[in-house]
Design an enzyme around this catalytic site. Structure first.
Site, PDB file in Angstrom:
ATOM      1  N   LYS A   1     -53.795  16.218 -52.064  1.00 32.59           N
ATOM      2  CA  LYS A   1     -53.718  15.082 -52.988  1.00 32.59           C
ATOM      3  C   LYS A   1     -54.166  15.492 -54.391  1.00 32.59           C
ATOM      4  CE  LYS A   1     -53.129  10.886 -54.477  1.00 32.59           C
ATOM      5  NZ  LYS A   1     -53.760   9.683 -53.897  1.00 32.59           N
TER       6      LYS A   1
ATOM      7  N   LYS B   1     -60.256   9.901 -62.385  1.00 33.00           N
ATOM      8  CA  LYS B   1     -61.210  10.312 -61.348  1.00 33.00           C
ATOM      9  C   LYS B   1     -60.607  11.399 -60.462  1.00 33.00           C
ATOM     10  CE  LYS B   1     -61.021   8.243 -57.660  1.00 33.00           C
ATOM     11  NZ  LYS B   1     -60.325   8.378 -56.355  1.00 33.00           N
TER      12      LYS B   1
END
Length: 305
Positions: A179, A247
């Site tokens: 990811k 983030k």
């Protein structure tokens, strides 16, 4: 790992009903899974798409009697809080059950959660997703899994409800590593589309026609296909929050640092996103990266006129 296969007869807990989590939960209920749901604001628990789901006052209450808990929350701290905070789900989960974490967190957090849950014979799968709100609503997300092969196989039918492409990469944490790579690619592609559109606008080109011409060629991408219109309109309806992507890029940059790598494009986009967040755009879609570049002078003139 003693858990059974997860079927539409299996009662599930779903915690985190945001832009991705809510449509994922709706699809699971539509597929026949009985749901118990909880989200921090408590508002989305009564969404019409979840009629029949049981709202729960806490994570611990949500997992009562459930074979699996699915998580889709914002960050590492939120995962820690849901599982091990006050009224957390971790101590309340039944032995032999599953935690399927669709949140995007650091690989180290995923491994820590897995180790703590394993002490109670609970299988943990890190299963971050990609495909935007469009994919979440359509049930066509790509699911990136890390965990024991047996656990992933037992959860596969459930995962196929929320995603059309399920990939298992290895041990816990490997899904989060993939990811991170995905978010690096997203950063570069969105930034490139923003720069290309900015250049075209300043050249006074018919940009809708330009986009239509280029989307089928070598420059075609998911970002060009799905987010160019937002950049052309200078309007950024939420698909994935810029602050959350920022983030995620931090996780990718940390991973690069650990291997001695520098990622200059990712670092530049990370800085651009920080500036946009400082300007109050953290809750806008990632395509708001267009705002980090000079405005379309002709649109500005039209607005003045």
């Amino acid at each position: 790992m003693t858990g059974c296969d997860l079927t539409p007869k299996s009662r599930l807990a779903f915690i985190g009903l945001g832009a991705l989590g809510l449509p994922m939960a709706v699809n699971l209920q539509a597929a026949g899974y009985p749901l118990q749901v909880h989200t921090r604001s408590r508002v989305a628990e009564t969404d019409p798409g979840l009629s029949g789901a049981l709202p729960a006052a806490s994570p611990a209450a949500a997992v009562s009697g459930c074979s699996a808990l699915l998580l889709c929350v914002s960050d590492d701290a939120a995962v820690e809080s849901v599982l091990w905070g006050e009224h957390g789900a971790g101590p309340a989960l039944e032995q032999g059950s599953f935690v399927i974490d669709c949140s995007t967190v650091s690989p180290s957090t995923a491994k820590d959660m897995a180790e703590r849950l394993a002490k109670r014979d609970i299988a943990y799968i890190d299963a971050p997703v990609t495909g935007g709100t469009e994919g979440a609503k359509a049930g066509t997300l790509t699911v990136l899994c890390g965990g024991e092969t047996a656990a992933v196989n037992k959860a596969r039918k459930l995962l196929e409800v929320i995603g059309s492409s399920i990939h298992h990469f290895g041990d816990v944490g490997s899904g989060q590593q993939v990811k991170a790579i995905n978010q690096v690619l997203v950063a570069g592609s969105y930034a490139a589309v923003a720069e290309a559109i900015t250049l075209g606008q300043h050249l006074q080109l018919p940009m809708q026609q330009v986009v239509n011409a280029l989307r089928q060629g070598a420059a075609g991408s998911w970002a060009l296909e799905h987010r160019s219109q937002a950049m052309l309109n200078d309007d950024y309806p939420l698909g994935f929050k810029l602050a959350l992507h920022h983030k995620d890029l931090g996780i990718a940059l940390d991973a690069a640092l650990q291997t001695g790598l520098k990622l200059p494009i990712t670092e530049a986009v990370h800085d651009q996103e920080q500036a946009l967040m400082d300007a109050g755009l953290g809750n806008a879609d990632v395509s708001a990266l267009r705002r980090s570049l000079p405005a379309n002078p002709y649109r500005v003139q039209q607005l003045k006129d």
